[in-house]
Design a protein around this motif. Structure first.
Motif, PDB file in Angstrom:
ATOM      1  N   GLN A   1      -2.000  -8.770  20.673  1.00 40.83           N
ATOM      2  CA  GLN A   1      -0.659  -8.292  20.999  1.00 40.83           C
ATOM      3  C   GLN A   1      -0.003  -7.767  19.733  1.00 40.83           C
ATOM      4  OE1 GLN A   1       1.503 -11.497  22.790  1.00 40.83           O
ATOM      5  NE2 GLN A   1       0.036 -11.783  24.458  1.00 40.83           N
ATOM      6  N   SER A   2       0.741  -6.675  19.881  1.00 41.86           N
ATOM      7  CA  SER A   2       1.435  -6.106  18.727  1.00 41.86           C
ATOM      8  C   SER A   2       2.519  -7.056  18.256  1.00 41.86           C
ATOM      9  CB  SER A   2       2.039  -4.746  19.106  1.00 41.86           C
ATOM     10  OG  SER A   2       2.736  -4.211  18.006  1.00 41.86           O
ATOM     11  N   LEU A   3       2.509  -7.325  16.963  1.00 41.36           N
ATOM     12  CA  LEU A   3       3.462  -8.280  16.399  1.00 41.36           C
ATOM     13  C   LEU A   3       4.543  -7.603  15.573  1.00 41.36           C
ATOM     14  CD1 LEU A   3       4.043 -11.341  16.123  1.00 41.36           C
ATOM     15  CD2 LEU A   3       2.640 -11.344  14.063  1.00 41.36           C
ATOM     16  N   ALA A   4       4.150  -6.630  14.731  1.00 35.03           N
ATOM     17  CA  ALA A   4       5.142  -5.969  13.869  1.00 35.03           C
ATOM     18  C   ALA A   4       4.561  -4.693  13.280  1.00 35.03           C
ATOM     19  CB  ALA A   4       5.583  -6.912  12.744  1.00 35.03           C
ATOM     20  N   ASP A   5       5.440  -3.752  12.949  1.00 33.36           N
ATOM     21  CA  ASP A   5       5.094  -2.550  12.185  1.00 33.36           C
ATOM     22  C   ASP A   5       5.709  -2.687  10.805  1.00 33.36           C
ATOM     23  OD1 ASP A   5       3.714  -1.192  14.261  1.00 33.36           O
ATOM     24  OD2 ASP A   5       5.629  -0.633  15.164  1.00 33.36           O
ATOM     25  N   VAL A   6       4.897  -2.406   9.780  1.00 34.76           N
ATOM     26  CA  VAL A   6       5.362  -2.560   8.399  1.00 34.76           C
ATOM     27  C   VAL A   6       5.200  -1.216   7.694  1.00 34.76           C
ATOM     28  CG1 VAL A   6       5.254  -3.961   6.315  1.00 34.76           C
ATOM     29  CG2 VAL A   6       4.437  -4.907   8.479  1.00 34.76           C
ATOM     30  N   SER A   7       6.293  -0.682   7.212  1.00 34.22           N
ATOM     31  CA  SER A   7       6.244   0.619   6.548  1.00 34.22           C
ATOM     32  C   SER A   7       5.566   0.511   5.192  1.00 34.22           C
ATOM     33  CB  SER A   7       7.661   1.177   6.371  1.00 34.22           C
ATOM     34  OG  SER A   7       8.459   0.275   5.615  1.00 34.22           O
ATOM     35  N   ALA A   8       5.070   1.669   4.715  1.00 31.61           N
ATOM     36  CA  ALA A   8       4.358   1.700   3.434  1.00 31.61           C
ATOM     37  C   ALA A   8       5.318   1.475   2.276  1.00 31.61           C
ATOM     38  CB  ALA A   8       3.645   3.030   3.270  1.00 31.61           C
ATOM     39  N   SER A   9       4.742   1.115   1.141  1.00 36.67           N
ATOM     40  CA  SER A   9       5.528   0.927  -0.070  1.00 36.67           C
ATOM     41  C   SER A   9       6.056   2.278  -0.548  1.00 36.67           C
ATOM     42  CB  SER A   9       4.657   0.297  -1.158  1.00 36.67           C
ATOM     43  OG  SER A   9       5.328   0.286  -2.392  1.00 36.67           O
ATOM     44  N   GLY A  10       7.334   2.326  -0.893  1.00 38.90           N
ATOM     45  CA  GLY A  10       7.921   3.578  -1.353  1.00 38.90           C
ATOM     46  C   GLY A  10       7.489   3.949  -2.751  1.00 38.90           C
TER      47      GLY A  10
ATOM     48  N   LEU B   1       0.835  -1.203   0.000  1.00 40.09           N
ATOM     49  CA  LEU B   1       0.000   0.000   0.000  1.00 40.09           C
ATOM     50  C   LEU B   1       0.870   1.252   0.000  1.00 40.09           C
ATOM     51  CD1 LEU B   1      -2.636  -1.046   2.715  1.00 40.09           C
ATOM     52  CD2 LEU B   1      -2.740  -1.415   0.251  1.00 40.09           C
ATOM     53  N   LEU B   2       0.499   2.233  -0.810  1.00 40.21           N
ATOM     54  CA  LEU B   2       1.231   3.497  -0.862  1.00 40.21           C
ATOM     55  C   LEU B   2       0.765   4.405   0.272  1.00 40.21           C
ATOM     56  CD1 LEU B   2       1.129   4.142  -4.725  1.00 40.21           C
ATOM     57  CD2 LEU B   2       3.073   3.346  -3.376  1.00 40.21           C
TER      58      LEU B   2
ATOM     59  N   HIS C   1      -1.223 -23.610  18.239  1.00 33.60           N
ATOM     60  CA  HIS C   1      -2.661 -23.500  18.021  1.00 33.60           C
ATOM     61  C   HIS C   1      -2.904 -22.563  16.842  1.00 33.60           C
ATOM     62  CE1 HIS C   1      -2.990 -25.419  21.915  1.00 33.60           C
ATOM     63  NE2 HIS C   1      -2.293 -24.437  22.464  1.00 33.60           N
ATOM     64  N   GLY C   2      -4.169 -22.437  16.449  1.00 30.98           N
ATOM     65  CA  GLY C   2      -4.503 -21.511  15.391  1.00 30.98           C
ATOM     66  C   GLY C   2      -4.216 -20.071  15.795  1.00 30.98           C
ATOM     67  N   SER C   3      -3.862 -19.252  14.827  1.00 33.48           N
ATOM     68  CA  SER C   3      -3.533 -17.852  15.071  1.00 33.48           C
ATOM     69  C   SER C   3      -4.576 -16.944  14.436  1.00 33.48           C
ATOM     70  CB  SER C   3      -2.153 -17.508  14.510  1.00 33.48           C
ATOM     71  OG  SER C   3      -1.137 -18.243  15.158  1.00 33.48           O
ATOM     72  N   ILE C   4      -4.798 -15.800  15.074  1.00 36.78           N
ATOM     73  CA  ILE C   4      -5.665 -14.756  14.530  1.00 36.78           C
ATOM     74  C   ILE C   4      -4.811 -13.517  14.303  1.00 36.78           C
ATOM     75  CG2 ILE C   4      -7.724 -13.345  14.868  1.00 36.78           C
ATOM     76  CD1 ILE C   4      -8.751 -15.487  16.783  1.00 36.78           C
ATOM     77  N   LEU C   5      -4.734 -13.075  13.060  1.00 37.32           N
ATOM     78  CA  LEU C   5      -3.959 -11.886  12.706  1.00 37.32           C
ATOM     79  C   LEU C   5      -4.907 -10.744  12.388  1.00 37.32           C
ATOM     80  CD1 LEU C   5      -1.268 -13.447  10.324  1.00 37.32           C
ATOM     81  CD2 LEU C   5      -0.981 -12.826  12.721  1.00 37.32           C
ATOM     82  N   GLN C   6      -4.631  -9.588  12.961  1.00 35.10           N
ATOM     83  CA  GLN C   6      -5.400  -8.383  12.658  1.00 35.10           C
ATOM     84  C   GLN C   6      -4.431  -7.315  12.164  1.00 35.10           C
ATOM     85  OE1 GLN C   6      -8.566  -6.939  15.376  1.00 35.10           O
ATOM     86  NE2 GLN C   6      -7.490  -4.972  15.342  1.00 35.10           N
ATOM     87  N   ILE C   7      -4.692  -6.803  10.960  1.00 35.12           N
ATOM     88  CA  ILE C   7      -3.810  -5.819  10.343  1.00 35.12           C
ATOM     89  C   ILE C   7      -4.530  -4.474  10.310  1.00 35.12           C
ATOM     90  CG2 ILE C   7      -2.486  -5.221   8.284  1.00 35.12           C
ATOM     91  CD1 ILE C   7      -2.345  -8.210   7.646  1.00 35.12           C
ATOM     92  N   ASN C   8      -3.928  -3.488  10.962  1.00 29.08           N
ATOM     93  CA  ASN C   8      -4.510  -2.148  11.051  1.00 29.08           C
ATOM     94  C   ASN C   8      -3.625  -1.133  10.341  1.00 29.08           C
ATOM     95  OD1 ASN C   8      -6.299  -3.432  12.725  1.00 29.08           O
ATOM     96  ND2 ASN C   8      -5.896  -2.185  14.528  1.00 29.08           N
ATOM     97  N   SER C   9      -4.243  -0.069   9.880  1.00 32.03           N
ATOM     98  CA  SER C   9      -3.467   1.071   9.400  1.00 32.03           C
ATOM     99  C   SER C   9      -2.926   1.803  10.621  1.00 32.03           C
ATOM    100  CB  SER C   9      -4.335   2.005   8.552  1.00 32.03           C
ATOM    101  OG  SER C   9      -5.421   2.491   9.308  1.00 32.03           O
ATOM    102  N   THR C  10      -1.646   2.082  10.627  1.00 31.06           N
ATOM    103  CA  THR C  10      -1.008   2.637  11.822  1.00 31.06           C
ATOM    104  C   THR C  10      -1.549   4.009  12.181  1.00 31.06           C
ATOM    105  OG1 THR C  10       1.010   1.415  11.272  1.00 31.06           O
ATOM    106  CG2 THR C  10       1.221   3.225  12.854  1.00 31.06           C
ATOM    107  N   LEU C  11      -1.742   4.861  11.213  1.00 32.26           N
ATOM    108  CA  LEU C  11      -2.146   6.237  11.483  1.00 32.26           C
ATOM    109  C   LEU C  11      -3.587   6.312  11.985  1.00 32.26           C
ATOM    110  CD1 LEU C  11      -1.340   9.209  11.397  1.00 32.26           C
ATOM    111  CD2 LEU C  11      -2.160   9.302   9.020  1.00 32.26           C
ATOM    112  N   GLU C  12      -4.493   5.640  11.323  1.00 35.47           N
ATOM    113  CA  GLU C  12      -5.916   5.743  11.670  1.00 35.47           C
ATOM    114  C   GLU C  12      -6.357   4.700  12.691  1.00 35.47           C
ATOM    115  OE1 GLU C  12      -8.002   5.342   8.024  1.00 35.47           O
ATOM    116  OE2 GLU C  12      -7.139   7.138   7.106  1.00 35.47           O
TER     117      GLU C  12
END
Length: 487
Positions: A46-55, A26-27, A71-82
Motif C-alpha cells: 500500500q502506498s504510504l508516502a511520497d518524498v520529494s528529492a533533495s533540493g 537523493l538529488l 506486527h512486523g512491517s515491510i517497507l519498499q522504497i521506489n523511485s517515483t519516475l521509474e
C-alpha cells in the motif's frame, strides 16, 4: 499530564503506532514509499508516502508518516519516475517510537543507494502491563490456594492457635474442649483430621472451573482486552486469545448436556418431557441473545431491516438444541462405553487413570489431525485455522486444547483438590447471569469510566481488568447467597 502523553498528542500517534520520518537525500529522484504487514498473507503493498528529492546537497526532502506496531512491517522504497525499487526494509516498530529512514548515495558512487534505519526515540514496552497483570493474578491464585489448603490441615490450624493464643488458652482448648482434630468415638483418642477435596461428590468442579475460565476470558476480551491485538479476533487465518473462548463454551456445553441429561433420565423423566425442556431452554437462550444484541429497543420499536438476529447466545441456543436433541434421540437407559468428553467422566467415574488416558489420547489425536491439516502453518496448510469459517482445523485445534485443559484440571481440582478452581469456579456456576450482565452493563460505571489517556494500553487494561474482576466478585457473592440464574 506527563511528558509521554504530551509527545503522543503532539505527533498525533495512536495506540499501536510509531512515527516514521523518511529522509530523501537523493538529488533529482523523488521517492514513493510502500508498506505492508508481514502477517498479511500475499497482500499487495500500500502506498504510504511520497518524498520529494533533495533540493541541494546536504539537505533532504522529508515525509512523516505513522506505521503500525502490531506486527512486523515491510517497507519498499521506489523511485517515483521509474517505478524502480530502490531498497526494501523489514522491521518491527515499537509503540510510540520515533524512527528515521535515511535514503542516500553511498560513498562508492551515485549508482549505489543505501537505506539506513535510525531510532530517534525509543518506544515504550506496551506489553509490560499485561505481563505484570498476569503474574500478579497468578500469584494471588496460587497464594490463595496454598492458604486454603493449609487452613484445611488440622496441624496447621493447631500451629496458628498456638501462635495467636496464650499458653493457658491453648491448654484449655486441648484438655477441656478437645483439639480441632477428629475424635475417635470408640476410644476418645484424638485422631489426625482428614482433608477432603472441597467439592460435591455429585458435581464435577473441574467442569464449572473450565466454564468459568472461558467465561472470564470472554468477558475480558469483550470489554476490550486492553486494546491489545492478541485479545481481538483474528481477521482471517490464525488464532488469538479471543478466538479460544467460544469453542470452549460449546465444548463445555456438550459435556454438561450428557452429564445433566443422564441424571434426569435416571430419575425417571420421560424423553418427550425432556425434549420439551430442551426446546424451551433453547428458545430462551435465543430470545435473551436477541434482546442483548439489540440495545436500542428502548428507543422505540425496531424495524426488521435494522434488527440483528445472530449472536453468541443465539448460536449457543441452536447448538444446544441440536446436540441435546441428538443425544436424547440415541440415549439408552444402560450406560455404554464411549469416548466423548462428558461420557468419559461419567463412565469412568472414580477411575482416574482411565479418564486421564482417554483425555490424553483425544488431545493427541485431535492435535495430530490439526498438524496434518495446517502443516503447522498459519496459511500454508491444507485447511488453515480460521475462526470466521469455523474450519475443521479450528475445531480440532480448539478441541485438542480443551482436552488438554481438562487433563490438567480434573486431577488438580477434583482428584487431588490442590486447587478449588477459585476464582473461576464462581462465575462458572452462574454463567448465564454473568454473561448477560456484562453485556447489559458494559457501558456503565463502575465497569467503564472516562480515561485520562484514551491512547494508553495500561489505562484500558486496568479498566477492563477491574470490570472483569467485578463480575467475578458479583458471582462469588451470588454463590454465597445461593442465587443462581438457571433457564
Amino acid at each position: 499530564m506527563n511528558r509521554d502523553l504530551d509527545k503522543k498528542r503532539h505527533v498525533g500517534l495512536k495506540m499501536d503506532e510509531a512515527l516514521l520520518l523518511i529522509h530523501n537525500e537523493l538529488l533529482r529522484t523523488d521517492l514513493t514509499v510502500y508498506w505492508k504487514s508481514e502477517r498479511c498473507y500475499h497482500c499487495s503493498f500500500q502506498s504510504l508516502a511520497d518524498v520529494s528529492a533533495s533540493g541541494q546537497p546536504g539537505k533532504a526532502g522529508i515525509a512523516a508518516v505513522s506505521v503500525s506496531t502490531q506486527h512486523g512491517s515491510i517497507l519498499q522504497i521506489n523511485s517515483t519516475l521509474e517505478e524502480k525499487e530502490v531498497c526494501r526494509l523489514e522491521y518491527k516498530f515499537g509503540e510510540f517510537g520515533n524512527y528515521s529512514v535515511l535514503v542516500k548515495h553511498t560513498h562508492k558512487g551515485v549508482s549505489e543507494i543505501a537505506c539506513n534505519l535510525v531510532v530517534n526515540e525509543n518506544p515504550v514496552y506496551s506489553d509490560l502491563p499485561v505481563i505484570i497483570a498476569f503474574l500478579v493474578g497468578l500469584a494471588v491464585i496460587i497464594a490463595g490456594s496454598i492458604l486454603k489448603f493449609l487452613l484445611s490441615l488440622d496441624d496447621f490450624n493447631n500451629w496458628i492457635f498456638k501462635a495467636i493464643n496464650s499458653q493457658e488458652t491453648d491448654r484449655l482448648i486441648n484438655s477441656e474442649l478437645g483439639s480441632p482434630g477428629t475424635v475417635d468415638p470408640l476410644s476418645g483418642d484424638t485422631q489426625p483430621g482428614t482433608w477432603r477435596p472441597p467439592h460435591s461428590p455429585h458435581r464435577l468442579r473441574c467442569v464449572d472451573t473450565f466454564r468459568g475460565i472461558a467465561l472470564i476470558l470472554m468477558v475480558f476480551v469483550n470489554y476490550g482486552g486492553g486494546k491489545y491485538w492478541y485479545f481481538r479476533h483474528a481477521s482471517w487465518n490464525g488464532l488469538t486469545v479471543a478466538d479460544l473462548v467460544f469453542p470452549w463454551f460449546v465444548f463445555i456445553m456438550g459435556s454438561s448436556i450428557f452429564l445433566s441429561m443422564t441424571s434426569v433420565l435416571q430419575q425417571g423423566c420421560s424423553k418427550l418431557k425432556l425434549l420439551g425442556k430442551i426446546a424451551w431452554r433453547s428458545f430462551l437462550l435465543i430470545c435473551i441473545g436477541i434482546v442483548i444484541v439489540n440495545p436500542n429497543y428502548c428507543l422505540g420499536p425496531l424495524s426488521w431491516d435494522k434488527v440483528r438476529v445472530p449472536g453468541v447466545l443465539q448460536r449457543l441456543g441452536v447448538t444446544y438444541f441440536v446436540v441435546a436433541g441428538l443425544e436424547l434421540l440415541f440415549a439408552k437407559p444402560v450406560l455404554e462405553n464411549c469416548a466423548s468428553a462428558g461420557k468419559i467422566l461419567l463412565y469412568y467415574k472414580d477411575q482416574t487413570k482411565d479418564i486421564l488416558i482417554r483425555f490424553t489420547a483425544w488431545c493427541c489425536i485431535l492435535g495430530l489431525i490439526s498438524v496434518a491439516l495446517t502443516k503447522i502453518s498459519e496459511n500454508e496448510g491444507f485447511i488453515p485455522v480460521n475462526k470466521n469459517l469455523w474450519s475443521i482445523s479450528y475445531v480440532t485445534t480448539l478441541s485438542s486444547f480443551a482436552f488438554l485443559i481438562m487433563l490438567i484440571l480434573y486431577p488438580v481440582v477434583d482428584v487431588r483438590g490442590l486447587w478449588t478452581g477459585t476464582p473461576f469456579f464462581y462465575p462458572g456456576m452462574n454463567s448465564i447471569l454473568v454473561y448477560v450482565g456484562h453485556e447489559v452493563f458494559q457501558n456503565y460505571f463502575p465497569f467503564q469510566w472516562k480515561l485520562e489517556d484514551n491512547q494508553s494500553h495500561k489505562e484500558h487494561l486496568t479498566q477492563n481488568i477491574v470490570a472483569t474482576a467485578l463480575w467475578v466478585l458479583i458471582a462469588y457473592i451470588l454463590y454465597k447467597k445461593k442465587i443462581f440464574l438457571k433457564i
